[in-house]
Scaffold this active site. Sequence first.
Site, PDB file in Angstrom:
ATOM      1  N   GLU A  13       0.808  -1.217   0.000  1.00  0.00           N
ATOM      2  CA  GLU A  13       0.000   0.000   0.000  1.00  0.00           C
ATOM      3  C   GLU A  13       0.845   1.274   0.000  1.00  0.00           C
ATOM      4  O   GLU A  13       0.717   2.141   0.863  1.00  0.00           O
ATOM      5  CB  GLU A  13      -0.977  -0.023   1.183  1.00  0.00           C
ATOM      6  CG  GLU A  13      -2.013  -1.107   0.998  1.00  0.00           C
ATOM      7  CD  GLU A  13      -3.015  -1.195   2.131  1.00  0.00           C
ATOM      8  OE1 GLU A  13      -4.209  -1.395   1.845  1.00  0.00           O
ATOM      9  OE2 GLU A  13      -2.616  -1.092   3.297  1.00  0.00           O
ATOM     10  N   GLU A  29      -4.589  -9.843   0.055  1.00  0.00           N
ATOM     11  CA  GLU A  29      -5.449  -9.748   1.232  1.00  0.00           C
ATOM     12  C   GLU A  29      -6.886 -10.005   0.787  1.00  0.00           C
ATOM     13  O   GLU A  29      -7.319  -9.484  -0.238  1.00  0.00           O
ATOM     14  CB  GLU A  29      -5.351  -8.370   1.897  1.00  0.00           C
ATOM     15  CG  GLU A  29      -3.979  -8.052   2.471  1.00  0.00           C
ATOM     16  CD  GLU A  29      -3.889  -6.648   3.059  1.00  0.00           C
ATOM     17  OE1 GLU A  29      -4.961  -6.069   3.385  1.00  0.00           O
ATOM     18  OE2 GLU A  29      -2.771  -6.127   3.190  1.00  0.00           O
TER      19      GLU A  29
END
Length: 1002
Positions: free
Chosen positions: A447, A513
């Site tokens: 991220e 994820e």
Amino acid sequence: MSFERGRLADPTYYADNRMPAHSDHRWFASEGEAATGVSGFERNLNGLWKFHYAKNPDATIEGFESPDYDCSGWDDIPVPSHIQLQGYDRPQYTNVQYPWDGHENLEIGDVPTRFNPVGSYATTFTLDEPLADGERLSISFKGAESAIAVWLNGSYIGYGCDSFTPSEFDLTDALVVGENKLAAQVFKWSAASWLEDQDFYRFSGIFRDVVLYRRPATHLEDVDVRAELSEDLGEAVVTLGYRLEGEGSVAARLEGVGDLTAGEDGVLSITVTDPHLWSGEDPHLYRLVIEVRDAAGEVTEVVPERVGIRRFGIEDGVLKINGQRIVFKGVNRHEFGLNGRVMDRETTESDLKLIKAAGINSVRTSHYPNNSFFYELCDEYGVYVIDEMNLETHGLWDRIRQFGRPIEEAVPGDRPEWKPALLDRAASMYERDKNHASIVMWSCGNESFGGSTLLEVSNWFRARDSRPVHYEGVDWDPRYPATTDVVSRMYTPAAEIETFLKENRDKPFILCEYAHAMGNSFGAVDKYLDLAERDPLFQGGFIWDFSDQAIALTDRHGKKFFGYGGDCGEAPHDGEFCGNGILFADHTPTPRMQEVAYLYQGFGTDITADSVTITNKMLFTSTAEYDCVVTLARESVVLAESTLETDVAPGETVSYPLPLALPEAPGEYTVDVSYRLRKATRWGSAGQEVGWEQAVMEVPGAERVAPGAAPELINGIHNIGVRGDHFIALFSRIFGGLQSYRFGMTSDGGRELLKAVPTPNFWHAPTSNEKGWRSFFEDGDWLLASRYANLVPGENPTITTHDDSVEVTYHYALPTRPESRCDLSYRVFGDGRIDVTETLTPGAGLADLPEFGVLFTIDADYSHLRWYGEGPDECYVDRRGGARVGVYDADVADLLTPYLMPQEAGSRTGVRWAEVTNGKGAGLRFSAPSGMEFSALPWSPFEIENAAHHVDLPPIQNTFIRPALARRGVGGDDSWGARTHPEFLIPAEGQLVFQFSFIGLR
């Protein structure tokens, strides 16, 4: 040379005089010493150190590192530890937000000045005699967050600021014979902290081991072991590259194979024919013994290494291990436990045993390199690892994604000042971890948007190693698609992945994820596993995440609880968002593990009345390696059991005759097929179940026993009584419902089983996922309907007499917008059984219901639940695959699952009957032959909703029973907007009808 504290805010100041990264091998004086596992070249400095806390660098004590400065009056602090868990500063949980956001106006790379805690550490060690000629002594800080400066005997040694890889320094030139004073300062924030915006608690301090290493004059500084397999996997070449310090030679042997020989390039190698391959199913490790000799031919070191021979990469367009397509049945794992990120080998090994037992085959080290022993254990246990670099700049990425800032503000992005630090972090991880067979992919971080710097990091990995490179941020910044070798996304619904793959088939697709396991969630995850079986390009994903991150706290009344964001007085914070593990904070399993183990098992089983069809989902192991036990039962009473001998090859499907016959007697039966370990492993005992399936079969013909003579109707002024030989039910015209139900008549009138009028119920305490999509804004009508239903004037109650029963019906107006109607009918039979029919006519256009059922309130003495239905753990309509039909027992006080924040929990699906009783067996029995959802808890949905923690729940006074036609599925694609899948909703359309029965027990 001196420490330049003013450069803490310099992104290019990431290391000073730090030793180059190297492999995590250990060296011993002899093979005999190596066999003990205790090296005379190592000295662990863990223990109590002297400690001084300062709120910022300006408040530190100048000159404390000098041998002349007396630190004996300072506090003691354990090393390793986080200072925030030792009474200094405070733990702070933030997800995306930078911890200083709003406190100081900082430019990117700047460091907070008002509050930047500094821990000053001091300890001593003794050098009994001078080092031999050419010997060196180093110190390795395995983890220090976020930046550390080191002194020995007052001399500045060096600086490092990658929190999660070793900072190692050469101490030799500053050593003295006798007592040596070692000093360090650890800064909570440095420029590097902008790279460490992971979703975790913000700590600081020396939180991993501190070890002194003695290096002989001739020393093996680095080891690079590789195994290259032939195309047909029939032959492997094991090579040993190395970096030798000092004059000498290196020899090596691969035990059971032979000695390595040197090629023209000096690299040692050996060919292994018919190699025993390493995989997650069979983690075979060869032992490589490396011997180092000095120029005189004397042995100076023996280095044992374990070698896993395996091939992993992209072949034929998909990820393969040893030639077979892999599906990652994975989990993300923060290193986090009751001591924060201070982890020991024993806890880590316990985690891996749970991982293997649950069928989890892979771990992503979110979002930083773990302790070295984690990878050693993964090698041994057989776990595939995505090793992730210490990088996350989520807070800055949010400025671009959420607030429209230009991509030029991305960090590291295309900014040259951040590139050296990123390449250093890549090297620190790679060089330490490169020899571990368990690592199958390198990850550039998490991220942090995209950019050319991350492309360079990715290419750096490729230039040194054949393992694929992973990075998810390309999905958000697609300018440099070559940054990642796989398409990686987060939390994409299975249906969207399927649509994407219809047109995009150039790379394998994984979810780094998925299935955000926050609170009561993990619904509809089976859709992802089904897609992985249908489409070879979708190769699984990694659950978020392994365990709750929470802090053990004590409230003002002395009650212990697990705290989350804000509970330590910190701000900003992100509340309970740290509570998304498939394990609780103490690393005990949550009810979600029941579903994980079912979905991740290596067996697919279809059971019919005459056959068992088995699909072997494993890659290298036949089902013959497991016992297959088939059990026939009726309401958990075993009627027959048989062992089925199977031999289904990997990837194949075979049908076998069912070895048991159903009885002729009418009734419902269960047939269970259980796969069990035939012999003990490191993670499981012989006989331990590793997969299962169940079929429920009905033999028709059972008839319901007639309840006997009709009860007596007593039509009073304010109350309607319905009486039988052993009971009386009292229906109130004033209070609008069944006010009293006494069963087991005695001289004093019998035992009262109700504490309040049962009410229609459409509400449950919102789950974390429901809060994520702000369900309460839409569901508020149903909360009002549950709390404030009103009798329809002039219609209540209506009484109908039947030949065998009396029926009393209440008609409610519900305060929804527009108004809804609900009828609750009680048909009372002569034996005391009451058939309940709840009929809801919702107003037009209302949102779907959180649940549809009835709320009963009884005394807390009725605290034991026994049920025949799905279990044993909590299950919901979209998370019931791992549940099995049987008869189970539980204490009501234990049934509210202790998620970090109280919420809807503890329900069971497919319940045929349930009994809630006291210590003498008296109570109520509920039944619904076609199945219902059932909940018995010590608190009402409204009390649960009002509590921020479990210790905040009121003292137990009642037992609240909620039989329901259905409850909304828990969802789980994500926890910030994803709704429950449509098929698991309760639409407010047409007329809803729920029927069940209850009767007293005495």
